[in-house]
Scaffold this active site. Structure first.
Site, mmCIF file in Angstrom:
data_model
loop_
_atom_site.group_PDB
_atom_site.id
_atom_site.type_symbol
_atom_site.label_atom_id
_atom_site.label_comp_id
_atom_site.label_asym_id
_atom_site.label_seq_id
_atom_site.Cartn_x
_atom_site.Cartn_y
_atom_site.Cartn_z
ATOM 1 C CG HIS A 148 -2.098 0.900 1.069
ATOM 2 N ND1 HIS A 148 -2.007 2.272 1.162
ATOM 3 C CD2 HIS A 148 -3.401 0.630 0.800
ATOM 4 C CE1 HIS A 148 -3.210 2.802 0.972
ATOM 5 N NE2 HIS A 148 -4.076 1.823 0.752
ATOM 6 C CG HIS A 149 1.518 5.162 -2.735
ATOM 7 N ND1 HIS A 149 2.602 5.797 -2.179
ATOM 8 C CD2 HIS A 149 1.581 5.409 -4.062
ATOM 9 C CE1 HIS A 149 3.291 6.408 -3.140
ATOM 10 N NE2 HIS A 149 2.709 6.171 -4.273
ATOM 11 C CB CYS A 150 -0.583 4.561 3.570
ATOM 12 S SG CYS A 150 -0.856 2.910 4.245
#
Length: 301
Positions: A148-150
């Site tokens: 996930h990009h977070c």
């Protein structure tokens, strides 16, 4: 008794969570091919247990990969907490193409994996080990990684692969003792509420410190502040502009297609040496040129 612990996501990282929807998946993914080598077994498959042990042995260096998302009371702001139920078998998965699998089938499988959202109840990453590839060029397997990009940005997104991979066989495997995974107790609602109250009470002092730093920097370099202001204004201005009406900016669904091409590294290095810059610069320039040609072919120059 161990104290509870949590860490707030940055504003940028939390925006990646907020921006996710059933059609807009905010994970980044990659597919890589490897020679089976010592990981192959007598049945022509891959030793998935050895791979799982290796991945688990590196996770103490990147603790974020054993944390999950929680939310603060009232405000509902996302925070990282240790996952007490972490299971390496969930995150390092094993599958196979129908033998003999080809590159077209692998692309379809990668697209299917990328079309599925990550489970927010678990650490936000997965690795799929894919066997069954056509062995005409030698025994091979694929690794499809999804994060996930977070959890990542343009630099730290390589953390997991950097810890797992090496240009030399066996370099990452060692006999060093791996510290046992002991998750810190997950904070309860009251813990999170009290922690956020303390943070808010300390906010005025942090603001005063930030203003002091800005004032001190202003005396040293007005040009730097000017550049920061120009960059901020440009970023805010571009966020209010409508996207260009191109074939690439259209409503999307939840399904993805995945493709790739390849070229010789020696050719890329030759261009880099002739024009300067880095290998990444050459890749980005090549990609930008391909997009430009595509748009011109569609009459959108």
């Amino acid at each position: 008794m161990a104290r509870t612990a949590y860490e707030r996501l940055s504003f940028l990282d939390s925006s990646f969570l907020l921006g996710e929807s059933p059609t807009n998946h905010m994970h980044v993914a990659s597919t890589a091919l490897f020679a089976a080598g010592a990981l192959g077994n007598a049945d022509g498959g891959i030793d998935i247990d050895r791979i799982r042990r290796h991945v688990a042995s590196r996770l103490h260096k990147i603790p974020r990969y054993r944390q999950v998302i929680d939310f603060t009371p009232i405000e509902g702001y996302p925070v990282w907490v240790d996952d007490p139920h972490f299971n390496i078998h969930y995150h390092v998965r094993h599958t196979s193409l129908p033998r003999p699998g080809d590159e077209r089938q692998l692309k379809r499988l990668a697209a299917q994996i990328m079309s599925q959202k990550l489970d927010r109840a678990r650490p936000l990453w997965e690795i799929w080990i894919v066997e069954g590839l056509d062995s005409a060029g030698g025994d091979r397997f694929a690794m499809v990684a999804k994060i996930h990009h977070c959890m990542v940005d343009g630099v730290s997104s390589v953390d997991l692969l950097t810890e797992l991979l090496s240009p030399f066989p066996g370099q990452k495997e060692s006999d060093e003792a791996v510290p046992p995974w002991v998750p810190r107790p997950r904070p309860g609602r009251l813990d999170l509420l009290l922690g956020e109250m303390r943070r808010r009470m300390g906010a005025p002092l942090e603001i005063a410190r930030d203003l002091s730093r800005v004032v001190s920097h202003a005396g040293q370099s007005r040009s730097d502040l000017g550049a920061m202001w120009q960059a901020t204004r440009a970023a805010l201005g571009s966020s209010f502009k409508r996207v260009s009406p191109t074939p690439l900016n259209q409503p999307i669904g939840s399904h993805r297609r995945f493709d790739w091409t390849s070229f010789e590294l020696a050719d890329v290095k030759q261009v880099k040496n002739a024009l300067g810059g880095s290998l990444n610069d050459i890749v980005l320039a090549t990609t930008a040129g391909a997009v430009r040609r595509f748009l011109i072919s569609r009459g959108k120059s």
